[in-house]
Enzyme design. Sequence first.
Site, short mmCIF file in Angstrom:
data_model
loop_
_atom_site.label_atom_id
_atom_site.label_comp_id
_atom_site.label_asym_id
_atom_site.label_seq_id
_atom_site.Cartn_x
_atom_site.Cartn_y
_atom_site.Cartn_z
N HIS A 78 0.86 -1.19 0.00
CA HIS A 78 0.00 0.00 0.00
C HIS A 78 0.89 1.23 0.00
O HIS A 78 1.73 1.40 0.89
CB HIS A 78 -0.92 0.01 1.22
CG HIS A 78 -1.91 1.13 1.19
ND1 HIS A 78 -3.18 0.98 0.66
CD2 HIS A 78 -1.82 2.43 1.60
CE1 HIS A 78 -3.83 2.13 0.76
NE2 HIS A 78 -3.02 3.02 1.32
N CYS A 79 0.73 2.07 -1.01
CA CYS A 79 1.60 3.24 -1.17
C CYS A 79 0.86 4.51 -0.73
O CYS A 79 -0.14 4.88 -1.35
CB CYS A 79 2.04 3.38 -2.63
SG CYS A 79 3.09 4.83 -2.92
N PRO A 80 1.32 5.19 0.31
CA PRO A 80 0.63 6.41 0.75
C PRO A 80 0.75 7.55 -0.25
O PRO A 80 -0.09 8.46 -0.26
CB PRO A 80 1.33 6.75 2.07
CG PRO A 80 2.69 6.12 1.96
CD PRO A 80 2.48 4.87 1.16
#
Length: 402
Positions: A121-123
């Site tokens: 999951h990439c912020p």
Amino acid sequence: MFLGWYNSIRRFLHWGPLTAIGIIQSITVMTIYMNSMWWPSHTSLWALINQTVFVLLSLGTGFYFVMASLTGPGYLRLKWRPAHHSADEQLQFCIVCGGYKAPRSHHCRKCDRCVIKMDHHCPWINNCVGWANHGYFTAFLAFAVLGCIHGTVILGSSLYVGLYRDWYVYYGQLSKVNVKLTVSSLVLCVFNIGLAIGVVLTVGALLVYQVRSILNNRTAIEDWIVEKARFRAERNEQTFVYPYDLGRWSNVKQVINFTCRPVGNGYEWPVVEGCDQYTLTREQLAQKEEKRARTRTYTIVRPATGSWFPLFSQGPSVCLSPPLTDEPRIKLEVDDIVRVTRWRKHWLFGEKLQEPTKKTIPKRVRGWFPRKCAVEYIELDDDDAVVSGVPPIYELANKKDV
């Protein structure tokens, strides 16, 4: 349609995308401004090519950033089940999504959905990186690194010429005195050089990692699964074969193409000879079974605040040695029961036991909490319980004594 636009806009109203867009725009605007003085595009063909290349790299970075975020990773259908129900026992079941996890799918606690071929999951894009947007995300990283390298050269050269402007005037090299630095432009130029170099280092490292992932046809989550699988196989004097490593060129074609669109349907994958669609999922189930065997039950004797740095409640030793992970920290009350699966010197990772109600199943609460807050239950047989004078199921014990 309105809801779709609303969700798209909301996707960018987050600190990650807003920060990334701000960095891209800041470097782009300042680089074009400094280049217009240092090497104006109208002065020569090479000057025009120089500025055109930078603009295309900047536009490409923005385009692939937006596509990676809006396309999303590809979510597994809710309540999904394989066509052949006999395969159910070879798959993990997701309680949250109410269905089975397809091969290479994993549940993201932040998206609250099962993601197809989830990498992480990439912020920065406020979304997961997975099967549907892996190509867009990799292209974004590549364009960002190349653009910032180019921008660093332009900004650095402009700054150098601007700082030595008087020297060029003194020696009559008037063709090099175009850059005029003010206090504002000097500060902004230095600031954006720092931003550009920071992007090259950090995003460049992530790009290298993603390229390695593509070459091996293995996500970050699968790296961890394979590492444990090989350890288990060596322990049993066997060899574990990763089913999706088709060879470097075939692996690359699974992700990289001109359109950046995903290959396949996300549910079935080409595998090497001797493996099938459920080779890795069976290994995951075996690892889960071992994990359950290692699970220990703890009871909470001191409240856990859920803070990432509980300096005042737990002391400096706990605060200065946090788990190096973005997994959540959970809040717990005295007498809560937690099933612990991972241990650190000052922290424990587990899931809080909750009683389901007639109407709803409570949301899973799991994460890290300070070790000082809990003591472990030691299971005893009936004879030991009689001798020790404690209930016949459990006895409280401090973990450090076990």
